[in-house]
Design a protein around this motif. Structure first.
Motif, PDB file in Angstrom:
ATOM      1  N   LYS A 105       6.602  16.346  -9.903  1.00 56.32           N
ATOM      2  CA  LYS A 105       7.175  15.566 -11.009  1.00 56.32           C
ATOM      3  C   LYS A 105       6.892  14.069 -10.855  1.00 56.32           C
ATOM      4  CE  LYS A 105      11.008  18.821 -11.740  1.00 56.32           C
ATOM      5  NZ  LYS A 105      12.492  18.975 -11.830  1.00 56.32           N
ATOM      6  N   GLY A 106       6.163  13.737  -9.783  1.00 56.71           N
ATOM      7  CA  GLY A 106       5.808  12.336  -9.570  1.00 56.71           C
ATOM      8  C   GLY A 106       6.748  11.588  -8.660  1.00 56.71           C
ATOM      9  N   VAL A 107       7.425  12.294  -7.743  1.00 58.58           N
ATOM     10  CA  VAL A 107       8.357  11.647  -6.811  1.00 58.58           C
ATOM     11  C   VAL A 107       7.723  11.616  -5.419  1.00 58.58           C
ATOM     12  CG1 VAL A 107      10.620  11.778  -5.697  1.00 58.58           C
ATOM     13  CG2 VAL A 107      10.386  12.318  -8.140  1.00 58.58           C
ATOM     14  N   LEU A 108       7.868  10.495  -4.756  1.00 55.24           N
ATOM     15  CA  LEU A 108       7.265  10.280  -3.441  1.00 55.24           C
ATOM     16  C   LEU A 108       8.301   9.650  -2.513  1.00 55.24           C
ATOM     17  CD1 LEU A 108       4.607  10.000  -1.643  1.00 55.24           C
ATOM     18  CD2 LEU A 108       4.416   7.708  -2.615  1.00 55.24           C
ATOM     19  N   GLU A 132      13.599  14.477   2.519  1.00 54.37           N
ATOM     20  CA  GLU A 132      12.282  15.100   2.631  1.00 54.37           C
ATOM     21  C   GLU A 132      12.204  16.379   1.795  1.00 54.37           C
ATOM     22  OE1 GLU A 132      11.805  15.612   6.821  1.00 54.37           O
ATOM     23  OE2 GLU A 132      11.042  13.560   7.137  1.00 54.37           O
ATOM     24  N   LYS A 133      13.270  17.187   1.802  1.00 54.26           N
ATOM     25  CA  LYS A 133      13.288  18.442   1.059  1.00 54.26           C
ATOM     26  C   LYS A 133      13.226  18.193  -0.450  1.00 54.26           C
ATOM     27  CE  LYS A 133      15.846  22.803   0.702  1.00 54.26           C
ATOM     28  NZ  LYS A 133      16.024  22.848  -0.751  1.00 54.26           N
ATOM     29  N   VAL A 134      14.058  17.269  -0.922  1.00 52.88           N
ATOM     30  CA  VAL A 134      14.094  16.989  -2.361  1.00 52.88           C
ATOM     31  C   VAL A 134      12.783  16.336  -2.812  1.00 52.88           C
ATOM     32  CG1 VAL A 134      15.222  15.648  -4.171  1.00 52.88           C
ATOM     33  CG2 VAL A 134      16.597  16.837  -2.435  1.00 52.88           C
ATOM     34  N   ALA A 135      12.253  15.417  -2.001  1.00 48.25           N
ATOM     35  CA  ALA A 135      10.990  14.755  -2.355  1.00 48.25           C
ATOM     36  C   ALA A 135       9.865  15.776  -2.459  1.00 48.25           C
ATOM     37  CB  ALA A 135      10.649  13.680  -1.333  1.00 48.25           C
ATOM     38  N   ALA A 136       9.852  16.758  -1.547  1.00 51.15           N
ATOM     39  CA  ALA A 136       8.821  17.800  -1.598  1.00 51.15           C
ATOM     40  C   ALA A 136       8.973  18.647  -2.857  1.00 51.15           C
ATOM     41  CB  ALA A 136       8.907  18.669  -0.342  1.00 51.15           C
ATOM     42  N   GLU A 137      10.205  18.976  -3.219  1.00 49.71           N
ATOM     43  CA  GLU A 137      10.433  19.799  -4.407  1.00 49.71           C
ATOM     44  C   GLU A 137      10.087  19.042  -5.695  1.00 49.71           C
ATOM     45  OE1 GLU A 137      14.430  21.216  -4.345  1.00 49.71           O
ATOM     46  OE2 GLU A 137      14.189  22.375  -2.481  1.00 49.71           O
ATOM     47  N   GLN A 147       4.337   6.434  -9.827  1.00 52.78           N
ATOM     48  CA  GLN A 147       5.273   7.428  -9.306  1.00 52.78           C
ATOM     49  C   GLN A 147       6.649   6.795  -9.071  1.00 52.78           C
ATOM     50  OE1 GLN A 147       3.241  10.280  -6.335  1.00 52.78           O
ATOM     51  NE2 GLN A 147       2.102   8.371  -6.103  1.00 52.78           N
ATOM     52  N   LEU A 148       7.646   7.670  -8.910  1.00 54.83           N
ATOM     53  CA  LEU A 148       8.984   7.225  -8.534  1.00 54.83           C
ATOM     54  C   LEU A 148       9.085   7.361  -7.014  1.00 54.83           C
ATOM     55  CD1 LEU A 148      11.768   6.277  -9.574  1.00 54.83           C
ATOM     56  CD2 LEU A 148      12.449   8.686  -9.599  1.00 54.83           C
ATOM     57  N   VAL A 149       9.247   6.226  -6.338  1.00 57.18           N
ATOM     58  CA  VAL A 149       9.257   6.222  -4.879  1.00 57.18           C
ATOM     59  C   VAL A 149      10.697   6.164  -4.383  1.00 57.18           C
ATOM     60  CG1 VAL A 149       8.539   5.006  -2.784  1.00 57.18           C
ATOM     61  CG2 VAL A 149       7.014   5.098  -4.778  1.00 57.18           C
ATOM     62  N   ILE A 150      11.074   7.145  -3.542  1.00 57.25           N
ATOM     63  CA  ILE A 150      12.356   7.098  -2.835  1.00 57.25           C
ATOM     64  C   ILE A 150      12.118   6.284  -1.577  1.00 57.25           C
ATOM     65  CG2 ILE A 150      14.158   8.415  -1.674  1.00 57.25           C
ATOM     66  CD1 ILE A 150      13.377  10.827  -3.393  1.00 57.25           C
ATOM     67  N   LEU A 151      12.734   5.113  -1.497  1.00 52.82           N
ATOM     68  CA  LEU A 151      12.514   4.202  -0.375  1.00 52.82           C
ATOM     69  C   LEU A 151      13.707   4.268   0.567  1.00 52.82           C
ATOM     70  CD1 LEU A 151      10.867   1.989   1.000  1.00 52.82           C
ATOM     71  CD2 LEU A 151      11.965   0.319  -0.518  1.00 52.82           C
ATOM     72  N   ASP A 152      13.460   4.773   1.775  1.00 52.76           N
ATOM     73  CA  ASP A 152      14.514   5.023   2.760  1.00 52.76           C
ATOM     74  C   ASP A 152      14.413   4.025   3.904  1.00 52.76           C
ATOM     75  OD1 ASP A 152      16.461   6.179   4.379  1.00 52.76           O
ATOM     76  OD2 ASP A 152      15.069   7.650   5.233  1.00 52.76           O
ATOM     77  N   PHE A 153      15.440   3.175   4.043  1.00 52.29           N
ATOM     78  CA  PHE A 153      15.526   2.259   5.176  1.00 52.29           C
ATOM     79  C   PHE A 153      16.317   2.951   6.288  1.00 52.29           C
ATOM     80  CE2 PHE A 153      14.790  -0.589   1.621  1.00 52.29           C
ATOM     81  CZ  PHE A 153      13.871  -1.490   2.136  1.00 52.29           C
ATOM     82  N   LYS A 168       0.809  -1.217   0.000  1.00 51.14           N
ATOM     83  CA  LYS A 168       0.000   0.000   0.000  1.00 51.14           C
ATOM     84  C   LYS A 168       0.845   1.271   0.000  1.00 51.14           C
ATOM     85  CE  LYS A 168      -3.912  -2.184   2.354  1.00 51.14           C
ATOM     86  NZ  LYS A 168      -4.705  -2.239   3.611  1.00 51.14           N
ATOM     87  N   THR A 169       1.978   1.257   0.709  1.00 54.21           N
ATOM     88  CA  THR A 169       2.768   2.479   0.856  1.00 54.21           C
ATOM     89  C   THR A 169       3.860   2.636  -0.193  1.00 54.21           C
ATOM     90  OG1 THR A 169       4.254   1.379   2.432  1.00 54.21           O
ATOM     91  CG2 THR A 169       2.360   2.575   3.336  1.00 54.21           C
ATOM     92  N   VAL A 170       4.288   1.514  -0.795  1.00 55.45           N
ATOM     93  CA  VAL A 170       5.403   1.581  -1.745  1.00 55.45           C
ATOM     94  C   VAL A 170       5.035   0.999  -3.113  1.00 55.45           C
ATOM     95  CG1 VAL A 170       7.801   0.925  -2.216  1.00 55.45           C
ATOM     96  CG2 VAL A 170       7.093   1.479   0.130  1.00 55.45           C
ATOM     97  N   ALA A 171       4.651  -0.275  -3.132  1.00 49.83           N
ATOM     98  CA  ALA A 171       4.465  -0.963  -4.414  1.00 49.83           C
ATOM     99  C   ALA A 171       3.363  -0.327  -5.261  1.00 49.83           C
ATOM    100  CB  ALA A 171       4.174  -2.440  -4.178  1.00 49.83           C
TER     101      ALA A 171
END
Length: 300
Positions: free
Chosen positions: A56-59, A47-52, A25-31, A16-19
């Motif tokens: 463009k479809g980045v999460l 967080e800053k780059v993802a917000a900017e 969208q392009l998901v930045i997945l941070d462990f 639900k949160t990633v796949a």
């Protein structure tokens, strides 16, 4: 899949949160973890780059490795922070070494040039039409178990699709799993229960619930054979034959009744045959062939 309950829940959360978001969208997945100092330094950058880049479809999605050990193990996370770019459910880049804004933006720009990312976050809907066709082919081949299995898998992608729900019910009925079919029907939301596809599948279930045992079917068959002019006996056998899965016998009996006296009991034989058509599926090749026989009788 051999997963325990906690692992299944972890997979559901990840889906639900990633796949699912990553399908468009392009998901930045941070462990990360609470005790990880480098993680805390990297978080503001991500967080800053993802917000900017959101338009463009980045999460950004975060996975706490202490709470989601199973997911971390599936990605073979050996150290943290570990950061991946995920698209359509698959890692497309390792972003772990992109520790500054400029490095991260440069990598994201390169990925966005290559990938069909959809800004706005509308998830891409999978094309289920070929899968539905596969399920219908299994139904046409009278392979109820296979049809039910196919439609069950499609249902995970399209849980609110009436055609898929109907296919599942029809497959279960064809496989003789009437209790399972009943559970599916009883669990339907009100808006799905009134779907035309589902209503036809419920008709199939209701007809099948009257399935006789072998001795009862044999007795009804004998009565129909001994009294060919007894319309009640013919109709009783047709009902039992269809419920027992002998749809050819049921249809042939009803067609003979229509040919003999189409108006008997307000056209009961024709009404029953049309009900069977709906239960089997109006696009089914068997229905098409039997319809032609009916048309020949009615219109010469």
């Amino acid at each position: 899949m051999g997963l325990n309950l906690d692992e299944q829940k972890a997979v559901d959360r990840f889906r639900k949160t990633v796949a699912e978001p990553s399908m468009s969208q392009l998901v930045i997945l941070d462990f990360w973890a609470e005790w990880c100092g480098p993680c805390k330094a990297l978080t503001p950058v991500l967080e800053k780059v993802a917000a900017e880049y959101a338009d463009k479809g980045v999460l950004l999605a975060k996975v706490n490795v202490d709470e989601e050990q199973f997911i971390a193990s599936q990605f073979q996370v050996r150290s943290i922070p570990t950061v991946y770019a995920i698209f359509q459910g698959q890692p497309v880049a390792d972003l772990t070494n992109a520790r500054t804004e400029s490095q991260l933006k440069q990598t994201l720009d390169q990925l966005l040039e290559k990938l069909p990312v959809q800004p706005g976050g509308e998830p891409a809907k999978p094309d289920i039409a070929p899968l539905i066709a596969m399920g219908e082919e299994a139904l046409a081949a009278e392979d109820g178990e296979r049809a039910a299995s196919i439609f069950m898998q499609i249902l995970e992608m399209a849980p609110d699709n009436g055609e898929v729900l109907a296919g599942l019910i029809r497959g279960l009925v064809m496989a003789g799993r009437l209790e399972d079919a009943e559970q599916v029907v009883n669990g339907l939301a009100p808006e799905m229960a009134s779907d035309p596809h589902v209503e036809r599948a419920r008709t199939a279930l209701e007809l099948a619930k009257n399935k006789p045992d072998d001795s009862e079917l044999a007795a009804l068959r004998s009565a129909a054979a001994e009294r060919p002019d007894d319309m009640e006996a013919q109709l009783a056998f047709a009902n039992a034959a269809f419920a027992a899965g002998e749809r050819d016998e049921a249809a042939d009996t009803l067609l003979r009744m229509i040919q003999s006296d189409r108006e008997w009991n307000d056209g009961a034989a024709k009404a029953k045959l049309l009900q069977i058509f709906e239960a089997v599926g109006l696009e089914d090749p068997w229905v098409s062939a039997t319809r032609r026989k009916l048309s020949t009788i009615l219109f010469g």
